[in-house]
Design a protein around this motif. Structure first.
Motif, PDB file in Angstrom:
ATOM      1  N   ARG A  41       0.845  -1.206   0.000  1.00 61.60           N
ATOM      2  CA  ARG A  41       0.000   0.000   0.000  1.00 61.60           C
ATOM      3  C   ARG A  41       0.869   1.241   0.000  1.00 61.60           C
ATOM      4  O   ARG A  41       0.625   2.192  -0.728  1.00 61.60           O
ATOM      5  CB  ARG A  41      -0.854   0.010   1.261  1.00 61.60           C
ATOM      6  CG  ARG A  41      -2.209  -0.508   1.014  1.00 61.60           C
ATOM      7  CD  ARG A  41      -2.991   0.363   0.054  1.00 61.60           C
ATOM      8  NE  ARG A  41      -4.370   0.237   0.324  1.00 61.60           N
ATOM      9  CZ  ARG A  41      -5.209   1.252   0.304  1.00 61.60           C
ATOM     10  NH1 ARG A  41      -4.811   2.434   0.017  1.00 61.60           N
ATOM     11  NH2 ARG A  41      -6.450   1.056   0.543  1.00 61.60           N
ATOM     12  N   ASN A  45       1.673   4.594  -2.701  1.00 55.11           N
ATOM     13  CA  ASN A  45       1.604   5.981  -2.228  1.00 55.11           C
ATOM     14  C   ASN A  45       2.929   6.695  -2.451  1.00 55.11           C
ATOM     15  O   ASN A  45       2.981   7.849  -2.842  1.00 55.11           O
ATOM     16  CB  ASN A  45       1.248   5.981  -0.747  1.00 55.11           C
ATOM     17  CG  ASN A  45       1.004   7.395  -0.262  1.00 55.11           C
ATOM     18  OD1 ASN A  45       0.830   8.297  -1.049  1.00 55.11           O
ATOM     19  ND2 ASN A  45       1.008   7.570   1.025  1.00 55.11           N
ATOM     20  N   ASN A  48       3.601   7.301  -6.098  1.00 54.89           N
ATOM     21  CA  ASN A  48       2.605   8.268  -6.574  1.00 54.89           C
ATOM     22  C   ASN A  48       3.074   9.707  -6.349  1.00 54.89           C
ATOM     23  O   ASN A  48       3.018  10.541  -7.232  1.00 54.89           O
ATOM     24  CB  ASN A  48       1.294   8.000  -5.832  1.00 54.89           C
ATOM     25  CG  ASN A  48       0.297   9.090  -6.118  1.00 54.89           C
ATOM     26  OD1 ASN A  48       0.485   9.882  -7.026  1.00 54.89           O
ATOM     27  ND2 ASN A  48      -0.736   9.129  -5.359  1.00 54.89           N
ATOM     28  N   LYS A  49       3.560   9.985  -5.172  1.00 55.77           N
ATOM     29  CA  LYS A  49       3.971  11.352  -4.860  1.00 55.77           C
ATOM     30  C   LYS A  49       5.427  11.619  -5.198  1.00 55.77           C
ATOM     31  O   LYS A  49       5.816  12.737  -5.465  1.00 55.77           O
ATOM     32  CB  LYS A  49       3.753  11.614  -3.385  1.00 55.77           C
ATOM     33  CG  LYS A  49       2.334  12.021  -3.135  1.00 55.77           C
ATOM     34  CD  LYS A  49       1.942  11.654  -1.730  1.00 55.77           C
ATOM     35  CE  LYS A  49       0.444  11.784  -1.611  1.00 55.77           C
ATOM     36  NZ  LYS A  49      -0.055  10.813  -0.698  1.00 55.77           N
TER      37      LYS A  49
END
Length: 94
Positions: A41, A45, A48-49
């Motif tokens: 997970r 994240n 993604n950033k």
DNA sequence: TAGTTGACCGGAA
DNA sequence: ATTCCGGCCAACT
């Protein structure tokens, strides 16, 4: 350092950078290599950033084999994947 | 400090 | 087959 830039995140990028062309790892695999097999997970994240143009994060796909997401666009991701797979094929032999 | 979010995963309805 | 739910972890607000 009490507050390192989360070595896990660094490891994720490092792993992604070590992915050979034509190879596709799942978020779970990357997380496992990063040292957190259950942090798939977080991997999503993080990528993604913290997307970096030097990191082939486009080689990271979901367990279903679906490309998942990409800051540049899933189309681009799939295109690169197919391109790299195709290139890697002729780079092995020939 | 606590709550929400997200490029996920697996199972259940 | 599709949709929903719970669980897991790090970063963001």
């Amino acid at each position: 350092m009490t507050s390192r830039p989360t070595s896990f995140t660094q490891c994720v990028f490092d792993v992604a950078r070590q992915i050979p062309k034509g190879a596709t790892l799942t978020y779970a695999q990357v997380a496992e290599r990063a040292g957190r097999p259950h942090a798939y997970r977080a991997v999503g994240n993080i990528l993604n950033k913290n997307y970096d143009p030097t990191i082939p994060c486009h080689r990271v796909v979901r367990s279903d084999g679906t490309p998942g997401g990409y800051n540049r666009g899933r189309e681009q991701k799939v295109a690169i994947l197919q391109q790299e797979q195709h290139l890697g094929k002729r780079d092995v032999v020939r």
